[in-house]
Every structure is written in C-alpha cells, then in structure tokens.
Design a protein around this motif. Structure first.
Motif, short mmCIF file in Angstrom:
data_model
loop_
_atom_site.label_atom_id
_atom_site.label_comp_id
_atom_site.label_asym_id
_atom_site.label_seq_id
_atom_site.Cartn_x
_atom_site.Cartn_y
_atom_site.Cartn_z
N ASP A 66 0.84 -1.19 0.00
CA ASP A 66 0.00 0.00 0.00
C ASP A 66 0.89 1.25 0.00
OD1 ASP A 66 -1.78 2.07 0.46
OD2 ASP A 66 -2.96 0.95 1.92
N ASP A 67 0.75 2.08 -1.03
CA ASP A 67 1.58 3.28 -1.13
C ASP A 67 1.31 4.30 -0.03
OD1 ASP A 67 2.83 2.30 -3.37
OD2 ASP A 67 1.46 3.27 -4.78
N ASN A 68 0.21 4.13 0.69
CA ASN A 68 -0.08 5.03 1.81
C ASN A 68 0.72 4.66 3.06
OD1 ASN A 68 -2.06 6.60 0.45
ND2 ASN A 68 -3.51 4.90 0.67
N ASN A 69 1.26 3.46 3.08
CA ASN A 69 2.03 2.99 4.24
C ASN A 69 3.52 3.09 3.93
OD1 ASN A 69 -0.37 2.30 5.60
ND2 ASN A 69 -0.40 0.30 4.58
N LYS A 70 4.04 4.30 3.90
CA LYS A 70 5.44 4.51 3.59
C LYS A 70 6.08 5.47 4.57
CE LYS A 70 5.73 3.34 -1.31
NZ LYS A 70 6.27 3.77 -2.62
N LEU A 71 7.42 5.34 4.67
CA LEU A 71 8.20 6.21 5.52
C LEU A 71 8.88 7.28 4.67
CD1 LEU A 71 10.03 3.49 7.64
CD2 LEU A 71 8.07 4.86 8.39
N PRO A 72 8.91 8.54 5.11
CA PRO A 72 9.67 9.55 4.38
C PRO A 72 11.16 9.33 4.60
CG PRO A 72 8.74 10.49 6.38
CD PRO A 72 8.20 9.09 6.28
N THR A 73 11.95 9.62 3.58
CA THR A 73 13.41 9.48 3.68
C THR A 73 14.05 10.86 3.60
OG1 THR A 73 13.73 9.26 1.30
CG2 THR A 73 13.28 7.24 2.54
N GLN A 74 15.34 10.93 3.94
CA GLN A 74 16.05 12.20 3.94
C GLN A 74 16.14 12.81 2.54
OE1 GLN A 74 19.82 11.39 5.77
NE2 GLN A 74 19.02 11.56 7.86
N SER A 75 16.11 11.94 1.52
CA SER A 75 16.22 12.43 0.15
C SER A 75 14.90 12.97 -0.38
CB SER A 75 16.72 11.31 -0.76
OG SER A 75 15.78 10.25 -0.80
N GLY A 76 13.84 12.83 0.41
CA GLY A 76 12.54 13.30 -0.02
C GLY A 76 11.67 12.22 -0.62
N ASP A 77 12.22 11.04 -0.79
CA ASP A 77 11.43 9.92 -1.28
C ASP A 77 10.67 9.27 -0.12
OD1 ASP A 77 12.36 10.29 -3.87
OD2 ASP A 77 14.14 9.05 -3.51
N SER A 78 9.98 8.19 -0.44
CA SER A 78 9.30 7.44 0.61
C SER A 78 9.60 5.96 0.43
CB SER A 78 7.79 7.67 0.56
OG SER A 78 7.26 7.34 -0.72
N LEU A 79 9.46 5.21 1.50
CA LEU A 79 9.93 3.84 1.53
C LEU A 79 8.91 2.95 2.23
CD1 LEU A 79 12.63 2.37 0.75
CD2 LEU A 79 13.36 2.73 3.10
N SER A 80 8.56 1.84 1.58
CA SER A 80 7.70 0.86 2.24
C SER A 80 8.46 0.21 3.39
CB SER A 80 7.24 -0.21 1.25
OG SER A 80 6.44 0.35 0.24
N TYR A 81 7.74 -0.25 4.39
CA TYR A 81 8.39 -0.88 5.55
C TYR A 81 7.50 -1.99 6.07
CZ TYR A 81 5.08 1.60 8.61
OH TYR A 81 3.95 2.04 9.24
N PHE A 82 8.06 -2.82 6.98
CA PHE A 82 7.24 -3.81 7.66
C PHE A 82 7.31 -3.56 9.16
CE2 PHE A 82 11.39 -5.82 7.16
CZ PHE A 82 11.60 -6.55 8.32
N PRO A 83 6.15 -3.60 9.84
CA PRO A 83 6.09 -3.16 11.24
C PRO A 83 6.33 -4.26 12.27
CG PRO A 83 3.89 -3.47 10.40
CD PRO A 83 4.82 -3.81 9.27
N THR A 84 6.50 -5.48 11.85
CA THR A 84 6.70 -6.58 12.81
C THR A 84 7.49 -7.69 12.13
OG1 THR A 84 5.61 -8.20 14.25
CG2 THR A 84 4.53 -7.68 12.16
N HIS A 85 8.15 -8.52 12.96
CA HIS A 85 8.86 -9.69 12.45
C HIS A 85 7.99 -10.94 12.51
CE1 HIS A 85 12.36 -7.07 13.33
NE2 HIS A 85 12.97 -7.78 12.39
N ASN A 86 6.87 -10.85 13.16
CA ASN A 86 6.07 -12.05 13.46
C ASN A 86 4.85 -12.14 12.53
OD1 ASN A 86 7.75 -12.61 15.75
ND2 ASN A 86 6.68 -10.97 16.83
N TYR A 87 4.71 -13.31 11.93
CA TYR A 87 3.63 -13.52 10.95
C TYR A 87 2.98 -14.88 11.16
CZ TYR A 87 6.15 -9.68 8.82
OH TYR A 87 6.78 -8.48 8.62
N PHE A 88 1.79 -15.02 10.58
CA PHE A 88 1.15 -16.33 10.55
C PHE A 88 0.45 -16.50 9.21
CE2 PHE A 88 -2.29 -13.60 12.09
CZ PHE A 88 -3.41 -14.07 11.41
N ILE A 89 0.36 -17.76 8.82
CA ILE A 89 -0.38 -18.14 7.61
C ILE A 89 -1.57 -18.96 8.07
CG2 ILE A 89 -0.31 -19.36 5.41
CD1 ILE A 89 2.73 -18.99 5.42
#
Length: 1013
Positions: free
Chosen positions: A730-753
């Motif tokens: 989701d492009d709305n879930n991004k972090l701003p970077t120092q260069s002015g761009d934005s970056l996708s990220y993941f908020p946790t290490h824990n997952y389930f299927i």
C-alpha cells in the motif's frame, strides 16, 4: 611449395588429433554452471544472462539441427547437449589449427630468410614446433576443461586464434594490393566475437603493433605511440562502438517515441539508417579523395557492426517470450542495460573506496524505463544508483574493496594468508599492493598459469593454504619447500585425479622459446607479449577481483595461455638450434621435434586425460531430474544460484522433464522482468499468483523494505502474512526518507499463515490419515531487519498460494532462511513447505522431518546418479558436492525408517545408496574444502547403518573415515607452525570425528569398535 603443402597437411592432422580428443572426452550431456543455461537457449533460441551470447546460441542451434536431429523442435531432445558440446569441441579443435599455423609462421621467421627455399630439415623443425606448441595448448588444463562442455569459453578462443592468424596473413601480404582486406576481416571477426564473448577484443593491441612494425620504421617514440594507439583503439571498440552505438540508438528511440509520439522502434530504425548513410558517404568520400585511412576505418567500423548485429536475435527472440528470457530485452532501451551489465554493479579500477568505507549518499547514473504497451511510451520507473563516498575515502588504485559482503569478502580480507586486518582497520597502500601481488597476481593468475604448464596439486578450490588447489611441479624437493611435505597429504588428495605432475617441462620449453625469439625476432616477441599481457595480467588489473571467488576463474585467462603456447612451440626451435651444433641438421630437427613432442604434449595428455574425460558423466542432468522428481505435481520450486537452477532449466527445456514444475530463482526474483514472467504460463506450468499489481514492483519500487516500529501496533504483534503483503504494497504505508522519497516498511517480524483444513485436505497437500497433524496456522518469525524484493515476492507467492488453498505444492532446493524451516519436510532432494509442525534434528524425530513414503518412492524408483555407480568416473569438487547431497538424502531416509522401526527397509535404502554412489568413485573418507562436509556426511551414513542394524558395514565405513581423519591430522602436524594455525578448525573437526565414530562403535558394536589404522 613443399613447405606450404607440408604445413597445410600437418595443420589439419594436428587439428584432427585435437578434435578427436575433445570429442572423445566431451561431457555426455549438460555440465554444471552456465552450460545448463546456454544449451536450452541454443535449443530454442532463448536469451542468456547479460551481456548475452547470441552468436553462440545461433551456432549451437545450427549444430543441433545438423547433427542432433533437432530440426523440428521436438521434445525431448537429449542430443542437444551432445551437439552443443560438439560445437565447443570442434571450435577448440580449430583453435588448435590456427595456433599451429601461427607458430609455424613465426617459427619460419626465426630460422629462415624471406625468399629462402625451406629445406627438409627446417620444414621438420618448424612443423615440429607447430605441433608441440599447438598440442600443448590443446592438452592444457584450462583450455581442455572448456573444450568439452557447451560453454562460450569453448568457442571464444577460436576468435582469438583467427584474429591473430589473420593479422599474420596481412603481414605476409602487406605489400600486395588489397592486403587490407585482412584488416576488414579482422574487424568483422571482432564484431562477431562480441556475440560469443568479449575476450577477443584484447587481441587488438597485438594487431595494432603488428601493423606498426610492418608499416613503419621502428623508433622508441613510434613504438610508444603505437602502443598508446592500441590501448585507445581497444577502448574505442569496447566502449564507444559496442556500448555507445547501442546507447545512441536508445537515445533516438526514446526521443522518437516519448517526445515525438512515434511508434516503438521508429527511433531505432532512423538511427540505424543514419549510421548506414554516414558509413556509405564517408567511404565514398574516402575513395574519391584518396583518404585511405578514413575509408579503411569506416569499413572496419561497418564490419564490426555487421558482426555485432547478432544482437538483433536477442531483441527478436525476447519479444517472443521464450521460457528462458533473461532481462526480457524486448526493446533497444533495455538492450543498453543488458549490454552494460548494470545489474551487476560497478567496481573500482583506478580510484575508489576500500572495503571499510561507508557510503555517504547515493547518486543516479541513469533512468530505468519500462516499455508500456498501453501508453505507447517508455515510462520511467526508477534510477540506476551508484554509491557516493566521502572524498577522503577515495584512494588511488584500490585493490581491497567490497560493496555488500554478500560473498564473504570482508571476512576473507581479515583472515587470509597475506593480510591480517583487524576489525575496522583500513588497508594501507602497502596492503593494497600486497593484495595485488599475492592474491590477484599470484593466487588468481600465476597459480592458474602454472596449473597448465607445471602441474596441479588437486581440484579443491583453494583460498590460499598449502593443501588445496596449488600449483606444483612434481619435483619433490621443490614442492615440499613451497607447500610442505606432499608425501604426508591424505591418500584422497594424493590420488586426486586432478593431480598432475608436468615437471615444469611446458613452462621451461616456453621460456626457451622466449629466449630464442628475443635473440632472433624482438618485434614479434613484443607482439606476442602484448597478446599475453592483455589477455592475462590486463584482465587481472581490470577486473580487480575481490576474494574469495565463488569458483576457480582460470578459464578467463586462456588467451594468455594461448600466447604462451606459441613460445612453447618456438622453444622446439631453440632445442633444434642447440642440437644441430652437435649433429646433422636433419637428425637435430627430428630429435628436437620428437623429444619435445613426447616430453610436453604427449605427457600433458597422459596426465590430464583422467581429469578431463567426461564421456560417462551425466551428473548435472541427473541431479536436476532428482530435484524435479522430488516435487509433487504442479509444484513451485524455489532455487538459489547457478548450479541450483541452470541444470533444472536444461532438464525442463531440452529433455522435457517435469515441465509442470515452476522453477523460481530467488536471486532473480528481485527483478521486475522476472516477476512479470511468473504471471504467464510456461511449458505446462500455469501462471503464478502474485497479489501485487506490476506498479508495486516495477523498477525501484520496493527494492527493499526495512523493519520500522511506528508504535501503531502492540509490541510483538503477529500479522496475517497476506495482510502484511497488502500493508507493504500500500503506497499510503510509507516512511519519508532524507532524500525526499518514501519507503515501504514492515512493522513486525512475526507472521502467521492461516490454514483452511478442508482446502488443505482437498488439494492433497496433507493426506487424510495425517489430518490430525494439520495446524490451524503457521506462526513464524522473519529473521532479518530488511526484506529485499526477493524476500517480499517469495513471501507474497507463499501467502497467495496459501490463500488459494495450497493448490500448488511449494518446495525449496535448500531450506532457505525465511523463518519457515519448522514447517519443511524432505521429499528427496527438495524440501516441501507443509502446514504441519515438523520435528527437531535428534534421532527420535528423523521421521518427523521426512515424508518417508514419498521420499522412499523417489529415491528408490526415480533417482539417477550421474554415472557415480560406475567405478573410475571422475567427479570434480563441484560434482562431489552434488553427490554428497544425494548421499545425505539416502542416509536421512535410512535414519527416518530406522526410527520408525523399519530396519529392513532402512537397510535396503542404505545399501542401494551405497551401490549407486560407488565408494570407489565417491569414497567415504575424503578431504573436502568445506569444513569437512564429506567426512561429516559419511559419519551420518555410519550412524544410519548402526541404527538399521548393520554394525559390520557401519564399522567398515567408520574405519575408512577414521583413516582419512588420522591422515589429515598427521598432515597438519607435519606443516610448519605458521601453516598449522591455518587449519586449526580442520584439525579440531578431524579429531572430533574420530572420537564420535569411536563412541558410536562403543554404543552399537562394542566387540568391533572402529579403530585407529
């Protein structure tokens, strides 16, 4: 006339000898490494990895049609591999033909005058020189290796030999009208060779210097200017013509399509027409105005482009969407990226940062475009990125460098025989020079050179120690002085089939040839030296190889070995010249020729044959079949690097083995073109479901996603993997970077299927009898703080497949570290992801880690063994590594069966594995260069036999392993103190294995404990 006829006939005889040897010893089918990519590409005109080899692919296709019955494209076509191997064998044989004629041409200059009628004795001496030098190169280790497999390095030396022979033909005819046609022919050969390999470009300096010596009066100033011109011309051809011509076409294409709104390819057609017009009118102007060099230069330029035009095949075939379509080069813009190998990154040559420097920023070096059929334009989707370093970190001539330590370079810089750098310690100028001399020159070139002309210790890939992969002479006191007492080596290394003792005879004869040419023909000595330098030392300086390399690189330097073989041939004339002072000329010529023939090429052939006879090897193909046949119907199989993947491509594309399995290469999965190819059907494999649309991963999009905790979720939150993929996409879930761009990220290490039990049972992923083992969900933890695009897409595919009810079985060639290892079962050589909790690694839970029934059926009815069941077949280190994987599979299954109490079945499995992996071909006790992996695998087999109840067989194998370990310890103890520390871990492992094997003997068979030898 008598000499000319004899020279021609002898050349063809030598060529026939070389061709016969190469054909007899060529691999029976596909080989490891890039051969598994090149052969299917030749069979179906597909696209190989950058920068491509379209002419090789075309030649391979012609050989398949002419000799392999592949004219109608029917499957399977196992002859395809045999005939592409034949292409290498024949090309290598004809390389020897032109090398022979090169040596006789140069030899004639040394012992005859220009218009002399050549006597019988001189004819014998010259032809003897040609035969000795040419056959010495034919039977040299590195050249023979490539001559018997379907690889570009089996064909590229032919272009070097043709180019060098052609300039000598020009030299002979330089005073005749029309002699410059040879220069145009050379230009055409160079253009053609680009479609195979760039190696022949390095013959340009030798061509230029031959032209200078023939056309101009010698002076030191003239010599230096000619050499400078040779270097400039090499750069012009490699950079301006090969790369910038295509870049120019790309510029026109982009302008015509994006700015003028014209159709795709219109700019390319205009640019090509413009180039043709420039050449045509330029040549016409040169003819009318007597501008010979302008005319000649433009004709050479034109014929380079004509030869280079084989790359049109790449564009045409990429648009046909073949199964193997590396980088999807379907437009001129992408062809630019394909040819400049931009995806491999850059490396420092004259200036740059060392491995301790950290980038301060990144900069864009170009725009990445995507051909959008909907908009009719090339849309920008990212940038080519290069690192920026602090100017204080930029040094002149850096040799100790690294970009990302993906291959362990940094650790190697700290722990190697030549440097001892502490953590964080920056290398000094002296360290860089030390590394250049000891690692790059000595280890990565001179060692390979001496393999070919002095002798080779063994086939273990060396990293600098005295035990593995060194050059030797076969002269005990000399080798013992350099490497320690060679008689103390373990038997498995002393009897290694790659062990060759040439007693430095080819090397010494070559030195005599240099001396003789120096005395009699200094100009051509300079020419040959330049060929030697640029195809050997020049490559070392240019590539600036970091250490360690993933494989030995001797094949890269065969051009310099070719040049040295010329001197080996000329060495015969030195011997002849000395002998004729003591006896008649005819006797001296015959004796010199026969003695040198026996002492050098005949002895080389006798020594090298055992390691280069691959006529009974089918391991690369068979191991690929074993991987594929370990998979259930319609499986997805994630693979790793070259040898995990290319043989599988061959098996599917050429021999039609399991075309239902979709092979996904994790190292390519970070490329948008590879992800796009997943979305279409290939062979019998349906498209792969990827939850993201193309805009989510094109170009730079989501090259990586870092872990970042915004605090929006409870600590240690567990995400549904499908939801996590939606969140990251989701492009709305991004972090701003120092260069002015934005970056996708993941908020946790824990997952389930989440697991839908009914769908899992319905799809056959888990049998009804095991339904109680199905988990409600798979909980796992991703182990890193960064997900690369490869990781993101791999998890995306797994999540999408789980959401679809596990319709496609998912396998791995190795249990990759995504955090899912607890849910993997072994079905053969491949590992299957299942919604069932697996066991640990103790003997009580071996059965929990293996699908016993499936694996038994696969190993006992489907597996092939590559010729390992036949005594005497040689497998190099890479082959033995593959066979060890099969041996481990048998011991694992044997242990699982024994743990279930099925000891009869366990013995049946173990005995079958022992039979098909013949101990005379693959001994149980053997030194390996990978932390004793060989002996450790054998110890597992011992344990399996004990568990299955055959104590006698277990003790017998244990004795063999203990003997090898004791020999290792004895060898390590014999080394000088400085070297003993280098093998400290190996010493500890060998001692530990002896202890463990004896403890096993005490536990299971106290009457017949494995003992010291």
């Amino acid at each position: 006339m008598q000499f000319k006829r004899a020279n021609n006939l002898a050349g063809w005889v030598v060529c026939a000898i070389a061709c016969t040897v190469f054909i007899l010893t060529r691999e029976a089918t596909v080989s490891f490494w890039d051969c598994g990519e090149f052969i299917p590409s030749a069979d179906k005109l597909q696209i190989t990895h950058p920068p491509g080899a379209p002419l090789f692919v075309l030649l391979g296709r012609i050989f398949i049609i002419l000799f392999g019955g592949g004219w109608n494209g029917a499957l399977p076509n196992p002859n395809a591999a045999v005939q592409v191997n034949l292409l290498s064998a024949m090309s290598s044989g004809f390389t020897i033909l032109f090398l022979f004629w090169t040596i006789t041409h140069l030899g004639k200059k040394l012992i005859t005058t220009k218009n002399e009628v050549i006597s019988s004795e001189k004819t014998i001496a010259i032809i003897g020189a040609g035969a000795v030098g040419a056959l010495a190169f034919a039977f040299s280790d590195s050249f023979w290796f490539s001559a018997v497999e379907g690889i570009v390095f089996g064909v590229s030396p032919l272009f070097i030999s043709l180019v060098f022979w052609s300039i000598l033909k020009w030299e002979d005819q330089a005073d005749e009208k029309g002699a410059d046609k040879w220069l145009v022919f050379i230009a055409y050969l160079i253009g053609l060779s680009v479609g195979v390999h760039l190696l022949s470009l390095l013959s340009i300096p030798a061509v230029v210097m031959t032209y200078y010596f023939r056309r101009y009066k010698y002076s030191l100033k003239g010599l230096l200017l000619a050499f400078l011109m040779a270097c400039v011309l090499t750069v012009v051809v490699q950079i301006l013509i090969i790369q910038y011509t295509v870049k120019l076409i790309g510029v026109f294409e982009l302008f015509f399509t994006n700015d003028l709104g014209l159709p795709f390819n219109s700019g390319s057609y205009f640019c090509l027409a413009l180039l043709v017009a420039i050449i045509f009118f330029g040549v016409r102007y040169g003819i009318k105005n007597g501008k010979h060099f302008l005319q000649l230069g433009l004709l050479c330029f034109a014929f380079i482009l004509v030869g280079y035009s084989s790359y049109f095949v790449t564009l045409i075939r990429a648009n046909a969407d073949p199964a193997v379509n590396m980088q999807d080069v379907n437009n001129p813009i992408e062809l630019v990226n394909y040819l400049d190998r931009s995806q491999y990154g850059a490396w420092p040559i004259l200036t740059g940062a060392d491995f301790t420097a950290k980038p301060t920023d990144t900069k864009s070096t170009g725009t990445i475009y995507y051909k959008d059929e909907k908009t009719g334009k090339y849309e920008p989707v990212g940038h080519k990125i290069d690192y920026v370093y602090d100017p204080a970190d930029i040094h002149f001539f850096p040799r100790i460098w690294d970009q990302d330590n993906t291959q362990g370079h940094v650790d190697y810089y700290k722990h190697n025989p030549w440097l001892s750098l502490a953590d964080g310690e920056a290398p000094s100028t002296a360290d860089n020079i030390n590394w250049l001399y000891n690692y790059q020159f000595n280890w990565m070139y001179w060692r390979y050179f001496m393999w070919n002309f002095s002798g080779r210790q063994n086939d273990l890939q060396g990293v600098g120690g005295p035990r593995d992969g060194n050059w030797i002479s076969g002269i005990p006191f000399f080798d013992n002085f350099r490497l320690g007492d060679q008689s103390k080596l373990p038997d498995s290394l002393k009897h290694n089939k790659a062990h060759t003792e040439l007693f430095m005879l080819p090397f010494l004869l070559g030195i005599l040839g240099i001396v003789f040419q120096w005395k009699n023909d200094k100009k051509n000595l300079v020419v040959i030296f330049l060929l030697y330098f640029f195809t050997g030392i020049g490559i070392i300086l240019y590539l600036n190889q970091a250490g360690p390399q993933p494989r030995e690189r001797d094949y890269s330097y065969v051009g310099s070995f070719y040049a040295f073989a010329i001197w080996i041939g000329l060495g015969v004339l030195f011997v002849y010249d000395q002998l004729k002072k003591k006896m008649s000329g005819a006797t001296a010529a015959s004796l010199a020729s026969v003695a040198c023939l026996l002492a050098v090429p005949v002895w080389m052939c006798a020594q090298e044959w055992k390691a280069h006879d691959r006529s009974m090897k089918t391991l690369a193909r068979d191991s690929a079949m074993d991987y594929l046949n370990s998979c259930a119907q319609n499986a997805i199989l994630f693979t790793g690097g070259d040898n995990d993947t290319y043989p599988l491509w061959y098996a599917q594309e050429v021999e039609n083995v399991r075309p239902d399995v979709r092979v996904i290469v994790t190292s390519l999965l970070g490329s948008d073109w590879d992800i796009n190819q997943l979305r279409r059907k290939i062979n019998e494999s349906d498209p792969i479901d990827v939850s993201w649309s193309a805009d989510k991963y094109l170009g730079d999009n989501r090259n990586y996603a870092p872990y970042f905790d915004k605090g929006a979720f409870p600590k240690d939150s567990t995400f549904n993997l499908s939801d996590a993929m939606t969140f990251i996409g989701d492009d709305n879930n991004k972090l701003p970077t120092q260069s002015g761009d934005s970056l996708s990220y993941f908020p946790t290490h824990n997952y389930f299927i989440p697991i839908d039990k009914e769908k899992v049972l319905q799809s056959g992923t888990v049998l009804a009898k095991d339904s109680s083992l199905i988990l409600p969900r798979l909980n796992f933890t991703f182990p890193g703080n960064t997900m690369l695009k490869n990781d993101l897409l791999e998890l995306n595919i797994i999540a999408a497949n789980a959401s679809d009810g596990w319709q496609r079985p998912i396998y791995f060639t190795q249990p990759y570290n995504l955090g899912l290892n607890a849910f993997i079962k072994q079905d053969g050589l491949s590992y299957r992801l299942l919604p069932v909790k697996q066991g640990g690694d103790s003997s009580k839970t071996y059965a929990d880690n293996v699908d016993v029934d499936t694996m038994y059926n696969n190993l006992m009815t489907k597996f092939k063994f590559g010729g390992a069941d036949k005594p005497g077949v040689y497998f190099d280190e890479n082959g033995r590594r593959s066979l060890l994987g099969i041996r481990r599979a048998f011991s694992t299954l044997g242990l699982a069966l024994a743990a279930q109490g099925k000891k009869d079945s366990a013995l049946k499995v173990l005995n079958y594995g022992d039979k098909m992996l013949n101990p005379s071909t693959l001994p149980y006790g053997m030194v390996s260069g990978e932390n004793a992996a060989h002996d450790i695998t054998s110890m597992q087999y011992v344990y399996a036999y004990y568990m299955a109840g055959d104590n006698k067989k277990a003790a017998m194998i244990a004795d063999e392993v203990i003997k090898d370990c004791e020999q290792q310890l004895s060898y390590y103890d014999s080394l000088p103190e400085g070297w003993q520390g280098y093998y400290q871990q190996d010493q500890q492992t060998a001692g530990s294995m002896i202890k463990q094997l004896q403890e096993l003997g005490n536990q299971f068979n106290p009457v017949n404990v494995p003992h010291k030898q």
